[in-house]
Design a protein around this motif. Structure first.
Motif, PDB file in Angstrom:
ATOM      1  N   LEU A   1       0.832  -1.204   0.000  1.00 13.15           N
ATOM      2  CA  LEU A   1       0.000   0.000   0.000  1.00 13.15           C
ATOM      3  C   LEU A   1       0.864   1.251   0.000  1.00 13.15           C
ATOM      4  CD1 LEU A   1      -2.733  -0.932   2.631  1.00 13.15           C
ATOM      5  CD2 LEU A   1      -2.957  -0.893   0.148  1.00 13.15           C
ATOM      6  N   THR A   2       0.471   2.235  -0.767  1.00 15.57           N
ATOM      7  CA  THR A   2       1.199   3.501  -0.802  1.00 15.57           C
ATOM      8  C   THR A   2       0.363   4.646  -0.235  1.00 15.57           C
ATOM      9  OG1 THR A   2       0.458   3.924  -3.062  1.00 15.57           O
ATOM     10  CG2 THR A   2       2.584   2.803  -2.793  1.00 15.57           C
ATOM     11  N   THR A   3      -0.825   4.353   0.199  1.00 16.50           N
ATOM     12  CA  THR A   3      -1.718   5.369   0.744  1.00 16.50           C
ATOM     13  C   THR A   3      -1.268   5.758   2.153  1.00 16.50           C
ATOM     14  OG1 THR A   3      -3.537   4.367  -0.466  1.00 16.50           O
ATOM     15  CG2 THR A   3      -4.121   5.868   1.317  1.00 16.50           C
ATOM     16  N   PRO A   4      -1.105   7.060   2.407  1.00 17.23           N
ATOM     17  CA  PRO A   4      -0.805   7.469   3.779  1.00 17.23           C
ATOM     18  C   PRO A   4      -1.931   7.029   4.713  1.00 17.23           C
ATOM     19  CG  PRO A   4      -0.468   9.290   2.252  1.00 17.23           C
ATOM     20  CD  PRO A   4      -1.152   8.190   1.483  1.00 17.23           C
ATOM     21  N   THR A   5      -1.556   6.521   5.871  1.00 13.49           N
ATOM     22  CA  THR A   5      -2.524   5.970   6.812  1.00 13.49           C
ATOM     23  C   THR A   5      -2.212   6.488   8.207  1.00 13.49           C
ATOM     24  OG1 THR A   5      -2.634   3.968   5.468  1.00 13.49           O
ATOM     25  CG2 THR A   5      -3.470   3.806   7.714  1.00 13.49           C
ATOM     26  N   LEU A   6      -3.248   6.886   8.925  1.00 12.83           N
ATOM     27  CA  LEU A   6      -3.089   7.321  10.311  1.00 12.83           C
ATOM     28  C   LEU A   6      -3.741   6.281  11.213  1.00 12.83           C
ATOM     29  CD1 LEU A   6      -2.371   9.420  12.491  1.00 12.83           C
ATOM     30  CD2 LEU A   6      -4.614  10.467  12.048  1.00 12.83           C
TER      31      LEU A   6
ATOM     32  N   PHE B   1      -2.713  15.365  10.154  1.00 14.03           N
ATOM     33  CA  PHE B   1      -2.297  14.301   9.240  1.00 14.03           C
ATOM     34  C   PHE B   1      -2.731  14.626   7.804  1.00 14.03           C
ATOM     35  CE2 PHE B   1      -3.365  10.323   7.036  1.00 14.03           C
ATOM     36  CZ  PHE B   1      -2.114   9.732   7.006  1.00 14.03           C
ATOM     37  N   LEU B   2      -3.968  15.029   7.632  1.00 17.31           N
ATOM     38  CA  LEU B   2      -4.464  15.349   6.295  1.00 17.31           C
ATOM     39  C   LEU B   2      -3.730  16.549   5.700  1.00 17.31           C
ATOM     40  CD1 LEU B   2      -8.283  14.754   6.788  1.00 17.31           C
ATOM     41  CD2 LEU B   2      -6.655  13.289   5.572  1.00 17.31           C
ATOM     42  N   ASP B   3      -3.430  17.540   6.515  1.00 19.95           N
ATOM     43  CA  ASP B   3      -2.673  18.704   6.021  1.00 19.95           C
ATOM     44  C   ASP B   3      -1.299  18.297   5.511  1.00 19.95           C
ATOM     45  OD1 ASP B   3      -4.711  20.501   6.579  1.00 19.95           O
ATOM     46  OD2 ASP B   3      -3.821  21.199   8.471  1.00 19.95           O
ATOM     47  N   ARG B   4      -0.663  17.331   6.197  1.00 20.09           N
ATOM     48  CA  ARG B   4       0.683  16.905   5.787  1.00 20.09           C
ATOM     49  C   ARG B   4       0.678  15.954   4.595  1.00 20.09           C
ATOM     50  NH1 ARG B   4       0.738  14.711   9.941  1.00 20.09           N
ATOM     51  NH2 ARG B   4       1.244  13.931  11.168  1.00 20.09           N
TER      52      ARG B   4
ATOM     53  N   ALA C   1      -2.092  15.396   2.261  1.00 23.26           N
ATOM     54  CA  ALA C   1      -2.998  15.653   1.125  1.00 23.26           C
ATOM     55  C   ALA C   1      -2.207  16.043  -0.111  1.00 23.26           C
ATOM     56  CB  ALA C   1      -3.997  16.739   1.481  1.00 23.26           C
ATOM     57  N   THR C   2      -2.630  15.526  -1.240  1.00 22.82           N
ATOM     58  CA  THR C   2      -2.008  15.901  -2.502  1.00 22.82           C
ATOM     59  C   THR C   2      -2.801  17.046  -3.111  1.00 22.82           C
ATOM     60  OG1 THR C   2      -3.257  14.178  -3.605  1.00 22.82           O
ATOM     61  CG2 THR C   2      -1.005  13.644  -2.981  1.00 22.82           C
ATOM     62  N   PRO C   3      -2.122  18.060  -3.585  1.00 19.37           N
ATOM     63  CA  PRO C   3      -2.840  19.186  -4.191  1.00 19.37           C
ATOM     64  C   PRO C   3      -3.615  18.748  -5.430  1.00 19.37           C
ATOM     65  CG  PRO C   3      -0.470  19.628  -4.046  1.00 19.37           C
ATOM     66  CD  PRO C   3      -0.692  18.217  -3.610  1.00 19.37           C
ATOM     67  N   SER C   4      -4.779  19.326  -5.599  1.00 19.00           N
ATOM     68  CA  SER C   4      -5.589  18.957  -6.786  1.00 19.00           C
ATOM     69  C   SER C   4      -5.370  19.917  -7.921  1.00 19.00           C
ATOM     70  CB  SER C   4      -7.053  18.896  -6.418  1.00 19.00           C
ATOM     71  OG  SER C   4      -7.458  20.060  -5.751  1.00 19.00           O
TER      72      SER C   4
END
Length: 81
Positions: free
Chosen positions: A14-19, A73-76, A78-81
């Motif tokens: 998995l490459t998805t950031p996970t908290l 976590f999401l701020d760090r 998140a990928t810009p759209s």
């Protein structure tokens, strides 16, 4: 009902950031041991221990503390759209 645990090899892919939020006063698990296990199988994971909570109390805990961990976590990650 709990399903089978995923195989570690699948999790490592998995490459998805996970908290992973962990209850620091849990009687069901040792939070630092769980955090170490998470980091071994989820390379893009972060863990945060909420020191004064049991895993039963987490759903009823004040949302502000939990939300702070999630928003940071999401701020760090998140990928810009």
């Amino acid at each position: 009902m709990i399903g089978k645990r995923p195989k570690p090899g699948l999790l490592r892919a998995l490459t998805t950031p996970t908290l992973m939020l962990l209850a620091g006063r849990s009687r069901a698990h040792a939070p630092h041991r769980v955090a170490s296990a998470v980091m071994r199988v989820l390379p893009h994971a972060e863990t945060a221990v909420l020191p004064n909570l049991s895993h039963h109390a987490m759903p009823w805990h004040e949302a502000a503390e939990i939300n702070t961990h999630i928003v940071d976590f999401l701020d760090r990650t998140a990928t810009p759209s």
